[in-house]
Design a protein around this motif. Sequence first.
Motif, PDB file in Angstrom:
ATOM      1  N   MET A  10     -11.059  38.292 -31.982  1.00  0.00           N
ATOM      2  CA  MET A  10     -12.390  38.528 -31.416  1.00  0.00           C
ATOM      3  C   MET A  10     -12.391  38.556 -29.891  1.00  0.00           C
ATOM      4  N   GLU A  11     -11.412  37.892 -29.255  1.00  0.00           N
ATOM      5  CA  GLU A  11     -11.354  37.869 -27.794  1.00  0.00           C
ATOM      6  C   GLU A  11     -10.524  39.044 -27.272  1.00  0.00           C
ATOM      7  N   ASP A  12     -10.453  39.168 -25.936  1.00  0.00           N
ATOM      8  CA  ASP A  12      -9.678  40.261 -25.353  1.00  0.00           C
ATOM      9  C   ASP A  12      -8.243  39.871 -25.051  1.00  0.00           C
ATOM     10  N   ALA A  13      -7.845  38.647 -25.461  1.00  0.00           N
ATOM     11  CA  ALA A  13      -6.477  38.172 -25.282  1.00  0.00           C
ATOM     12  C   ALA A  13      -6.140  37.212 -26.410  1.00  0.00           C
ATOM     13  N   LEU A  14      -4.862  37.093 -26.707  1.00  0.00           N
ATOM     14  CA  LEU A  14      -4.424  36.180 -27.759  1.00  0.00           C
ATOM     15  C   LEU A  14      -4.492  34.734 -27.277  1.00  0.00           C
ATOM     16  N   GLY A  15      -4.753  33.821 -28.215  1.00  0.00           N
ATOM     17  CA  GLY A  15      -4.671  32.401 -27.908  1.00  0.00           C
ATOM     18  C   GLY A  15      -5.680  31.893 -26.914  1.00  0.00           C
ATOM     19  N   ARG A  16      -6.860  32.469 -26.885  1.00  0.00           N
ATOM     20  CA  ARG A  16      -7.849  32.116 -25.876  1.00  0.00           C
ATOM     21  C   ARG A  16      -8.397  30.699 -26.071  1.00  0.00           C
ATOM     22  N   HIS A  17      -8.427  30.215 -27.301  1.00  0.00           N
ATOM     23  CA  HIS A  17      -9.102  28.950 -27.574  1.00  0.00           C
ATOM     24  C   HIS A  17      -8.096  27.815 -27.831  1.00  0.00           C
ATOM     25  N   SER A  18      -7.915  27.382 -29.062  1.00  0.00           N
ATOM     26  CA  SER A  18      -7.098  26.183 -29.318  1.00  0.00           C
ATOM     27  C   SER A  18      -5.656  26.343 -28.853  1.00  0.00           C
ATOM     28  N   THR A  19      -5.023  27.470 -29.160  1.00  0.00           N
ATOM     29  CA  THR A  19      -3.613  27.649 -28.803  1.00  0.00           C
ATOM     30  C   THR A  19      -3.417  27.573 -27.299  1.00  0.00           C
ATOM     31  N   GLY A  20      -4.258  28.232 -26.549  1.00  0.00           N
ATOM     32  CA  GLY A  20      -4.098  28.294 -25.107  1.00  0.00           C
ATOM     33  C   GLY A  20      -4.498  27.020 -24.391  1.00  0.00           C
ATOM     34  N   ARG A  21      -5.034  26.041 -25.129  1.00  0.00           N
ATOM     35  CA  ARG A  21      -5.493  24.794 -24.503  1.00  0.00           C
ATOM     36  C   ARG A  21      -4.796  23.585 -25.120  1.00  0.00           C
ATOM     37  N   SER A  22      -3.632  23.834 -25.676  1.00  0.00           N
ATOM     38  CA  SER A  22      -2.871  22.785 -26.346  1.00  0.00           C
ATOM     39  C   SER A  22      -2.247  21.818 -25.348  1.00  0.00           C
ATOM     40  N   ALA A  23      -2.034  20.573 -25.801  1.00  0.00           N
ATOM     41  CA  ALA A  23      -1.299  19.596 -24.979  1.00  0.00           C
ATOM     42  C   ALA A  23       0.175  19.942 -24.893  1.00  0.00           C
TER      43      ALA A  23
ATOM     44  N   ASN B 236      -7.293  34.198 -43.373  1.00  0.00           N
ATOM     45  CA  ASN B 236      -8.288  33.597 -42.491  1.00  0.00           C
ATOM     46  C   ASN B 236      -7.599  32.598 -41.568  1.00  0.00           C
ATOM     47  N   ALA B 237      -7.223  33.054 -40.365  1.00  0.00           N
ATOM     48  CA  ALA B 237      -6.577  32.215 -39.360  1.00  0.00           C
ATOM     49  C   ALA B 237      -7.474  32.126 -38.128  1.00  0.00           C
ATOM     50  N   ALA B 238      -8.771  31.952 -38.377  1.00  0.00           N
ATOM     51  CA  ALA B 238      -9.772  32.053 -37.318  1.00  0.00           C
ATOM     52  C   ALA B 238     -10.054  30.733 -36.612  1.00  0.00           C
ATOM     53  N   GLY B 239      -9.210  29.730 -36.802  1.00  0.00           N
ATOM     54  CA  GLY B 239      -9.368  28.475 -36.077  1.00  0.00           C
ATOM     55  C   GLY B 239     -10.708  27.823 -36.336  1.00  0.00           C
ATOM     56  N   ALA B 240     -11.415  27.459 -35.272  1.00  0.00           N
ATOM     57  CA  ALA B 240     -12.709  26.778 -35.410  1.00  0.00           C
ATOM     58  C   ALA B 240     -13.739  27.620 -36.141  1.00  0.00           C
ATOM     59  N   TRP B 241     -13.530  28.924 -36.182  1.00  0.00           N
ATOM     60  CA  TRP B 241     -14.469  29.843 -36.826  1.00  0.00           C
ATOM     61  C   TRP B 241     -14.100  30.140 -38.284  1.00  0.00           C
ATOM     62  N   ALA B 242     -13.098  29.450 -38.836  1.00  0.00           N
ATOM     63  CA  ALA B 242     -12.603  29.802 -40.171  1.00  0.00           C
ATOM     64  C   ALA B 242     -13.670  29.648 -41.256  1.00  0.00           C
ATOM     65  N   ASP B 243     -14.482  28.596 -41.195  1.00  0.00           N
ATOM     66  CA  ASP B 243     -15.547  28.453 -42.196  1.00  0.00           C
ATOM     67  C   ASP B 243     -16.605  29.535 -42.036  1.00  0.00           C
TER      68      ASP B 243
ATOM     69  N   ALA C 171     -11.421  21.899 -21.892  1.00  0.00           N
ATOM     70  CA  ALA C 171     -11.483  21.349 -23.241  1.00  0.00           C
ATOM     71  C   ALA C 171     -11.031  22.406 -24.226  1.00  0.00           C
ATOM     72  N   GLY C 172     -10.570  21.952 -25.372  1.00  0.00           N
ATOM     73  CA  GLY C 172     -10.185  22.830 -26.467  1.00  0.00           C
ATOM     74  C   GLY C 172     -10.787  22.310 -27.756  1.00  0.00           C
TER      75      GLY C 172
END
Length: 366
Positions: free
Chosen positions: A34-47, A193-200, A298-299
């Motif tokens: 859905m974003e214009d780049a990969l890993g914009r949310h959880s992956t890109g903000r990992s510890a 369905n690998a949509a992370g926080a949006w999976a539900d 935050a992630g």
Amino acid sequence: MTETSDFLIIGGGIAGAGAAARLGPDASVIVLEMEDALGRHSTGRSAAIYIRNYGNRTLRALNAMSEPVLENPEGISDHSLLSPRGEMLIASEEELGVFADYLKGAEGMEMLTSDEAVSLFPLLRKDRIAAAAIERDAKDIDVDRFLQGAARLARRHGAQFVMSAPARRITRISGQWRVETPRGVFEAPVLINAAGAWADEIAALAGVKKVGLVAMRRSAAIIPPPEGVDVTGWPLVASASESWYAKPDAGKLMVSPADEDPVAPHDVWADDMVLAEGLHRFEQAVTMPVTRVERNWAGLRNFVADRTPVVGFASDADGFFWLAGQGGYGVQTAPALSQLTADLCLGRNPGLMAPVVQALNPARLV
């Protein structure tokens, strides 16, 4: 015009990109992000750290299976994605119970004296350490190299990544999943369905029963160390109750309040009060004051009730595959879960032990 493939994957984080890389040699794959780049949310903000003993028994099995791939990421990178770090757990008197629980079943943990703990992370207050232990084999993960390498491998096998393509409508017609997006219409017999926080939300859009996924905010801040102090070789240090952790990051310290506040899925940001409270807890354990925050973010960590990932075909919808609920373990378990996804989707016997596969099965949540 409708584009077709063997598999449609919704989500371009490490889960979706990793699954595409493992499915690619044997099937045609389209990844919708859905974003214009990969890993914009959880992956890109990992510890960005691999900790073998992090998580419950199922997650520890996934961690162990993933480590060899992270160490030798054939096709993804020409050298290891891991670099030395270490993870030290410290406990106050009040945390001795949870400290003991963490060590149950843990592998490679070495008990430390308070003096040894302070020698490894010299900012710690010795008088606040009732117990300490270290997993010396914990390692930093080069998350961006991992994600981009997995995507390149998937593309070499013919996978297509479609960016800025949020799912607007999902239907099942004549044995095909049909996903309508602003970038076009896509069809495949299997929808992953690998949509992370949006999976539900994706499940609801597809008319599939939700698994009870809860998105939780995890905040972090970068602070400068004391003048003249080189933190480069220090381990990550965490309180046993996970009320804060700190990790060297490019000569600075990344400090997190280890928050898990439920939020609606969105482009999340740090809450100032939560961050301030976490930094205060960190200050109580160390000899330095926090005088300046250079940046914060935050992630999202995404859990179901038993805090174990959800991986497998839905019991109420043909061809709908769950790859979700990875919590805060998504990057370090991605190699194992990507391979499991490919094995199950292609009808192969999975390399994971049967009890682990069963523990991940979405049917447990019905």
